[in-house]
Design an enzyme around this catalytic site. Structure first.
Site, PDB file in Angstrom:
ATOM      1  N   ASP A  16     -12.191 -38.483   0.697  1.00 53.90           N
ATOM      2  CA  ASP A  16     -12.975 -37.242   0.767  1.00 53.90           C
ATOM      3  C   ASP A  16     -13.138 -36.923   2.251  1.00 53.90           C
ATOM      4  OD1 ASP A  16     -14.734 -35.073   0.101  1.00 53.90           O
ATOM      5  OD2 ASP A  16     -16.451 -36.359   0.474  1.00 53.90           O
ATOM      6  N   SER A  17     -13.605 -35.706   2.524  1.00 55.08           N
ATOM      7  CA  SER A  17     -13.901 -35.339   3.917  1.00 55.08           C
ATOM      8  C   SER A  17     -15.006 -36.221   4.495  1.00 55.08           C
ATOM      9  CB  SER A  17     -14.361 -33.880   3.976  1.00 55.08           C
ATOM     10  OG  SER A  17     -15.575 -33.751   3.251  1.00 55.08           O
ATOM     11  N   CYS A  79     -12.360 -34.520  -3.477  1.00 54.31           N
ATOM     12  CA  CYS A  79     -12.830 -33.420  -2.638  1.00 54.31           C
ATOM     13  C   CYS A  79     -12.223 -32.131  -3.163  1.00 54.31           C
ATOM     14  CB  CYS A  79     -12.386 -33.675  -1.203  1.00 54.31           C
ATOM     15  SG  CYS A  79     -12.824 -32.369  -0.055  1.00 54.31           S
ATOM     16  N   GLU A 158     -24.174 -35.871   4.750  1.00 58.07           N
ATOM     17  CA  GLU A 158     -23.572 -36.794   5.736  1.00 58.07           C
ATOM     18  C   GLU A 158     -24.654 -37.484   6.567  1.00 58.07           C
ATOM     19  OE1 GLU A 158     -20.185 -37.614   6.472  1.00 58.07           O
ATOM     20  OE2 GLU A 158     -19.830 -36.702   4.510  1.00 58.07           O
ATOM     21  N   HIS A 192     -20.060 -33.589  -2.470  1.00 59.26           N
ATOM     22  CA  HIS A 192     -21.300 -33.985  -1.795  1.00 59.26           C
ATOM     23  C   HIS A 192     -22.538 -33.584  -2.609  1.00 59.26           C
ATOM     24  CE1 HIS A 192     -18.702 -34.544   1.711  1.00 59.26           C
ATOM     25  NE2 HIS A 192     -19.717 -35.038   2.392  1.00 59.26           N
TER      26      HIS A 192
END
Ligand code: DGL
Length: 274
Positions: A16-17, A79, A158, A192
């Site tokens: 994923d990012s 993602c 994040e 997310h």
């Protein structure tokens, strides 16, 4: 290439990012308890949502090369934004590798709505992609689909900031227009966002259905692993996980342990993949 992980386990790569794909990894862990899971958080390059498709494609190719180098027998693009930008080229480049991708769950949301209005929370990159337009074309039917890009939400996750007043304000700002349009079903179209589901629940009415794709992706992965990969001679491996980041290792270890729900060790990706 041979996997350095236990030979009794299959190696499955997931990327994923950033840390969001852990919401998918939790479902994969439950679906494939014997597999060794290698997860990459590309947090040195997050967010993908405001990057060009070419940039995301280049990152996705590099990360998949790294996972295949570690012996991954299948790869999950955990993602939505990377799926929109890179799933096609990954499948062309790695044409013998099962690649499971993910998209906002429009079909189940359209089946669930009673008001006929579905809201989609996703990154700007996903919402502007040709793939998302094709998805609506295919599955929206008579439902009205209202979309909302959500800059700042990925960054909040994040940081591990799932409950602050700032994050709550963003959630209020992004859900309000969808609710105003009459949506009774909200798609969490970015991996997310399931980590923000408790906060979203506090902000929106109990009657609103939240839809996430993690469990469906894990089911699809299991189906493909069992259907397409050669059977293993040895059975009964014990599943484990290995975590990598392209961001700061100490920060990643702290945040990913909290989101995963248990202490994990996060290694840095080798320099050539940063
Ligand atoms: N988790 C990614 C997704 O599902 C987030 C994208 C981002 O980094 O902006 O879309």
């Amino acid at each position: 290439m041979d996997s350095p992980y236990p030979h009794t386990s299959r190696t499955i790569g997931v990327f994923d990012s950033g840390v969001g794909g852990l919401s998918v990894l939790q479902h994969i862990r439950a679906a494939l308890p014997d597999a060794h899971l290698v997860y990459i958080a590309d947090s040195g390059h997050v967010p993908y949502g405001d990057k060009s498709p070419a940039y995301i494609e280049a990152r996705s190719l590099a990360l998949t090369r790294f996972l295949v180098g570690l012996g991954a027998e299948a790869v999950v693009i955990a993602c939505n934004t990377a799926t929109a930008a890179a799933a096609h080229s990954l499948r062309v480049r790695f044409n013998r590798l099962p690649i499971v991708a993910m998209e906002p769950a429009v079909k189940p949301a359209v089946a669930a709505t009673k008001t006929g209005v579905v809201g989609v929370l996703a990154t700007v990159g996903t919402l502007e992609s040709a793939r998302f337009a094709a998805l609506l074309e295919k599955y929206a039917g008579n439902a009205k689909i209202v979309t909302q890009g959500c800059p700042g939400l990925v960054e909040a996750v994040e940081r591990g900031d799932l409950h602050s007043i700032e994050t709550r304000r963003l959630v209020e700002r992004y859900t309000a227009p969808l609710l105003k349009a009459g949506a009774d079903t909200l798609i969490l179209g970015c991996t997310h966002y399931p980590f923000l589901a408790p906060l979203i629940r506090e902000v929106v009415d109990d009657g609103i259905t939240l839809i996430d794709t993690g469990a469906a992706v894990a089911r699809e992965l299991k189906r493909r692993v069992e259907g397409e990969l050669p059977p293993r001679v040895t059975q009964g491996g014990i599943g484990g996980e290995t975590f990598f980041t392209s961001g700061d290792e100490a920060h990643a270890t702290r945040i990913m342990s909290a989101l995963w729900g248990g202490a994990v060790v996060v290694e840095s990706l080798p320099d050539e993949f940063l």
